[in-house]
Structure formats: structure tokens, C-alpha cells
Design an enzyme around this catalytic site. Structure first.
Site, PDB file in Angstrom:
ATOM      1  N   ALA A 125      -1.699 -20.428  -1.738  1.00  0.00           N
ATOM      2  CA  ALA A 125      -2.064 -19.938  -3.068  1.00  0.00           C
ATOM      3  C   ALA A 125      -3.492 -19.407  -3.047  1.00  0.00           C
ATOM      4  O   ALA A 125      -4.454 -20.185  -3.138  1.00  0.00           O
ATOM      5  CB  ALA A 125      -1.907 -21.055  -4.113  1.00  0.00           C
ATOM      6  N   MET A 126      -3.601 -18.098  -2.915  1.00  0.00           N
ATOM      7  CA  MET A 126      -4.910 -17.443  -2.935  1.00  0.00           C
ATOM      8  C   MET A 126      -5.110 -16.660  -4.234  1.00  0.00           C
ATOM      9  O   MET A 126      -6.086 -16.853  -4.945  1.00  0.00           O
ATOM     10  CB  MET A 126      -5.038 -16.463  -1.759  1.00  0.00           C
ATOM     11  CG  MET A 126      -4.896 -17.047  -0.380  1.00  0.00           C
ATOM     12  SD  MET A 126      -5.191 -15.736   0.854  1.00  0.00           S
ATOM     13  CE  MET A 126      -4.397 -16.464   2.280  1.00  0.00           C
ATOM     14  N   GLY A 132      -7.537 -10.269  -6.991  1.00  0.00           N
ATOM     15  CA  GLY A 132      -6.565  -9.843  -6.003  1.00  0.00           C
ATOM     16  C   GLY A 132      -7.140  -9.957  -4.610  1.00  0.00           C
ATOM     17  O   GLY A 132      -7.275 -11.040  -4.054  1.00  0.00           O
ATOM     18  N   THR A 159       4.207 -16.430  -3.089  1.00  0.00           N
ATOM     19  CA  THR A 159       5.481 -16.356  -2.379  1.00  0.00           C
ATOM     20  C   THR A 159       5.914 -17.742  -1.908  1.00  0.00           C
ATOM     21  O   THR A 159       5.139 -18.464  -1.281  1.00  0.00           O
ATOM     22  CB  THR A 159       5.351 -15.432  -1.159  1.00  0.00           C
ATOM     23  OG1 THR A 159       5.019 -14.120  -1.611  1.00  0.00           O
ATOM     24  CG2 THR A 159       6.656 -15.380  -0.378  1.00  0.00           C
ATOM     25  N   GLU A 245      -1.479 -11.775   9.467  1.00  0.00           N
ATOM     26  CA  GLU A 245      -0.737 -11.554   8.227  1.00  0.00           C
ATOM     27  C   GLU A 245      -0.441 -10.066   8.033  1.00  0.00           C
ATOM     28  O   GLU A 245       0.661  -9.681   7.632  1.00  0.00           O
ATOM     29  CB  GLU A 245      -1.538 -12.097   7.045  1.00  0.00           C
ATOM     30  CG  GLU A 245      -0.808 -11.990   5.715  1.00  0.00           C
ATOM     31  CD  GLU A 245      -1.569 -12.630   4.570  1.00  0.00           C
ATOM     32  OE1 GLU A 245      -1.184 -12.393   3.412  1.00  0.00           O
ATOM     33  OE2 GLU A 245      -2.549 -13.363   4.827  1.00  0.00           O
ATOM     34  N   LEU A 340      18.934  11.687   1.152  1.00  0.00           N
ATOM     35  CA  LEU A 340      20.149  12.191   1.785  1.00  0.00           C
ATOM     36  C   LEU A 340      21.410  11.500   1.276  1.00  0.00           C
ATOM     37  O   LEU A 340      22.522  11.966   1.540  1.00  0.00           O
ATOM     38  CB  LEU A 340      20.035  12.058   3.304  1.00  0.00           C
ATOM     39  CG  LEU A 340      18.960  12.943   3.939  1.00  0.00           C
ATOM     40  CD1 LEU A 340      18.809  12.618   5.415  1.00  0.00           C
ATOM     41  CD2 LEU A 340      19.287  14.422   3.746  1.00  0.00           C
ATOM     42  N   GLU A 370      -5.582   0.911   0.108  1.00  0.00           N
ATOM     43  CA  GLU A 370      -6.965   1.280  -0.180  1.00  0.00           C
ATOM     44  C   GLU A 370      -7.945   0.316   0.475  1.00  0.00           C
ATOM     45  O   GLU A 370      -8.978   0.723   1.023  1.00  0.00           O
ATOM     46  CB  GLU A 370      -7.182   1.332  -1.695  1.00  0.00           C
ATOM     47  CG  GLU A 370      -6.473   2.469  -2.399  1.00  0.00           C
ATOM     48  CD  GLU A 370      -4.963   2.282  -2.496  1.00  0.00           C
ATOM     49  OE1 GLU A 370      -4.244   3.282  -2.599  1.00  0.00           O
ATOM     50  OE2 GLU A 370      -4.494   1.116  -2.464  1.00  0.00           O
TER      51      GLU A 370
END
Length: 382
Positions: A125-126, A132, A159, A245, A340, A370
Site C-alpha cells: 500500500a503506497m 500518486g 492491488t 516492478e 481489424l 511521463e
């Protein structure tokens, strides 16, 4: 082009994974997408096969093999079958390295057997609602009181957080006005600790089997014995693991782009328009030839970087280059493939639609495109 990355042992592992995915994942994948998570039983099955413990020490039920190429094989075979194993990948490639690098002997005895067996699921959990990629701006706090830290704050976009038994939380334990990066600490919050709550499950546009949740911490008392590494040193720990990562995202991007090409080749050979196969049109040939060339270039770049990662020589700037190139390539490749399919490409019963939706996140998580450009620019002295 010939790949020289893998040994016979890796290829034997590939066959094991290929058979497992075909028998135990593909038949249930649509159901798991609807439920929004991978079942705990899948982790236990992978644990019994030895997949989850490859890098863990033999003393705790693992194989003691510190070789990232096994992780690459796992991702490639999942993509080949047109599925993803998001939370499995996160546990192996993103979370487990922190335990391996910073867990003390007591923590290893407590947690490693369960990690190897698939009985303990993990998350890290960051990210916070207002933070962000700027990890130095983390506001979740942990104040030491005796033999515990009192943890308060909130995390988002986590996640695997829904089922995680162990959550590595990045928290601020001190503040240095002259150094925003100082004072961050890793604390392992265990399921059931009072004050630890899981919020809503976020409804994403893609990677549906990968649960993503909000977490909150209200005066959670985390024992000092659950601290990973030294107090205040977490920023350096996070930076050390970021190249792997980012490589993990790149591996998935190339593998899924190849899957998109394969499923599109199959489709255009069978689908007829104006009485002739779509594959017969020059535009189809040129588009897929261009896609194939881009994938090949990305694969060679990626394989070189994987080799450097295994040898401990991959720099942060080079990892950023690989992630940037491979994820941007994936976006172009999958979009051209979907075109396609015509209208059918927009229908979810065709795997290309899922590949398209899943691909969008790769240019965002583990550092946006970015941010990758900023890192690369710094390496150029700009």
C-alpha cells in the site's frame, strides 16, 4: 528472432505453467472476471506446485532460486492463453522482494512458509488519494508508542488488497523539512488488526480479475516486530525495487501484445468480407507486419533488460526506457489489431476487447509514461 534468455529448466517450468493455466485457469476465467478477483484456492494450487515459492529459501518450503526469468515465463504463458494472473504477479514480482530483502529471521519464520504455500496473500500500500508517483508526499502516519506504531491514514488503488493477509504499508514516521524523502517506514499490517478496514472495491475498465481496493487505518497498533527494515529508510527500499516492478509491467506488455497479434492473425484468416478473407487485403498485411516488427524490437530490448536484471546490473533509467517503449508499443499494437476486427473488436466476447482494456493501465501504474520520460531525461543530464 532466436531468444537466448531461457535454459532447459525454464522451459520445463514453462510446460508446467502452460498445462496448469489450460486446466485450472482458462475454464474458470470468465467467472473470475465477473466476481472481480482470483480465488484463494488458485494461490494454494500454485503453492502446491512450487510456483509461489521459487525465490523463497528452501528452509521455508521454497526453491531458493533467485531468478526473475521464472516470473517472466509465468506472465508469458498466462498471456499466451489470453488470461492474466494480476494478483499472483503482484505478489511474486512486486511484494515478495520486500519480504526477501528486509524481513528479519523472526518474520521469515512467521510468514515465509505461508507465502510459499499460498496460504498467505499479500499487497503493498503506497498510493494515497492525493499522492500518486510522488512517494515523498505520503501522509499516512505511524507514531511509535512503546512496542507498537499507531498507524493512521488511507490508501487507494491497492492491488490484491481485498484478500491480502499481509499488507506492507508505507507510512511516515518522521518529518525532515530539508529532505522530503526521509522518514518513511514499511509496516506489515495483518488481516484482523483493529482499525484496519477495506473500503470499496474499485470498478475498473480492465484487468477485472485483479481486485483493486481502498484501505483505511484508524489507530491501528502495528507491533514494532512487524516493521520491515530500518525505521525511516523506506524511500530507498522502494527505489531499489522499482526497476523490477517496471520490468514486470514491460514483460506483460510484450506478452499481451504478442497474444493480440496471434488472436488477430487467427481472426483475419477466418473472417470474410466482400467474399474474401480479411487477411487477403493489403492493408491487413501491412498493419500486422508493422505490429510484428514492433513486437520483435520490444522483445529483444526486453530480453536484454531481463538478463541485466538477473545479473543485478539493470539501472533505474534503463528500466524506465524499457517500460516506456514496451507499454507504448503495446498500446499501438493492440489498437491496430482491434481495428481489424471491425465492430466485433468492441464486443467483449472477443479476447481482443479485453486485451485492449487491460492494456490501458500499463502506461499508468508503476510510474506513468511521463514519469518514465522524466527519469530518462535526468539520465541524459537534462
Amino acid at each position: 528472432m532466436r531468444r537466448e534468455l531461457f535454459t532447459p529448466d525454464h522451459e520445463a517450468f514453462r510446460q508446467l505453467v502452460r498445462d496448469f493455466v489450460a486446466k485450472e485457469v482458462v475454464p474458470h476465467y470468465t467467472e473470475w472476471e465477473h466476481t472481480g478477483r482470483l480465488p484463494r484456492e488458485l494461490f494454494e494450487q500454485l503453492g502446491s506446485l512450487g510456483v509461489l515459492g521459487i525465490s523463497l529459501p528452501e528452509a521455508y518450503g521454497g526453491a531458493g532460486l533467485h531468478d526473475y526469468r521464472y516470473n517472466v515465463v509465468l506472465q508469458e504463458e498466462a498471456a499466451r492463453a489470453l488470461v492474466t494472473l494480476g494478483t499472483v504477479r503482484t505478489q511474486l514480482d512486486v511484494v515478495l522482494p520486500y519480504f526477501l530483502a528486509y524481513a528479519d529471521e523472526g518474520q521469515r519464520e512467521r510468514w515465509f512458509p505461508g507465502l510459499a504455500a499460498g496460504r498467505l496473500l499479500t499487497a503493498v500500500a503506497m498510493t494515497e488519494p492525493g499522492t500518486g508517483s510522488d512517494l515523498a508526499g505520503i501522509r499516512t502516519t505511524a507514531v511509535r508508542e512503546g512496542d507498537a506504531y499507531v498507524l493512521n491514514g488511507a490508501k487507494t488503488f491497492i492491488t490484491g488488497g481485498l484478500l491480502a493477509d499481509l499488507v506492507i504499508v508505507v507510512a511516515r514516521t518522521s518529518t525532515d523539512p530539508d529532505n522530503r524523502r526521509a522518514g518513511l517506514t514499511l509496516l506489515v499490517v495483518e488481516d484482523g488488526m483493529p482499525g484496519f478496514a477495506r473500503g470499496r472495491v474499485l470498478d475498473k475498465m480492465g484487468i477485472k480479475v485483479q481486485d483493486t481496493v481502498e484501505l483505511s487505518f484508524d489507530d491501528v497498533r502495528v507491533p514494532v516486530a512487524n516493521r520491515l527494515g530500518e525505521e525511516g529508510a523506506a524511500f530507498g527500499y522502494l527505489g531499489h525495487n522499482l526497476p523490477q516492478e517496471r520490468m514486470t509491467v514491460a514483460v506483460g506488455s510484450v506478452a499481451q501484445a504478442k497474444a493480440a497479434l496471434d488472436t488477430t492473425l487467427e481472426y483475419v484468416k477466418e473472417r470474410q468480407v466482400f467474399g474474401t478473407p480479411v487477411a487477403s487485403f493489403q492493408n491487413t498485411k501491412f498493419e500486422l507486419a508493422a505490429v510484428a516488427a514492433e513486437i520483435e524490437a520490444a522483445q529483444m530490448m526486453l530480453d536484454r533488460a531481463v538478463r541485466e536484471l538477473v545479473d543485478g546490473e539493470l539501472s533505474g533509467a534503463d528500466a524506465a526506457k524499457v517500460k516506456l517503449f514496451c507499454t507504448e508499443m503495446q498500446a499501438r499494437a493492440v489498437d491496430r489489431c482491434l481495428q481489424l476486427f471491425g465492430g466485433y473488436g468492441y464486443i467483449l466476447e472477443y479476447p481482443i476487447a479485453r486485451l485492449y482494456a487491460d492494456a490501458r493501465i500499463t502506461r499508468i501504474y508503476a510510474g506513468t509514461s511521463e514519469v518514465m520520460k522524466v527519469i530518462i531525461a535526468k539520465s541524459l543530464g537534462l
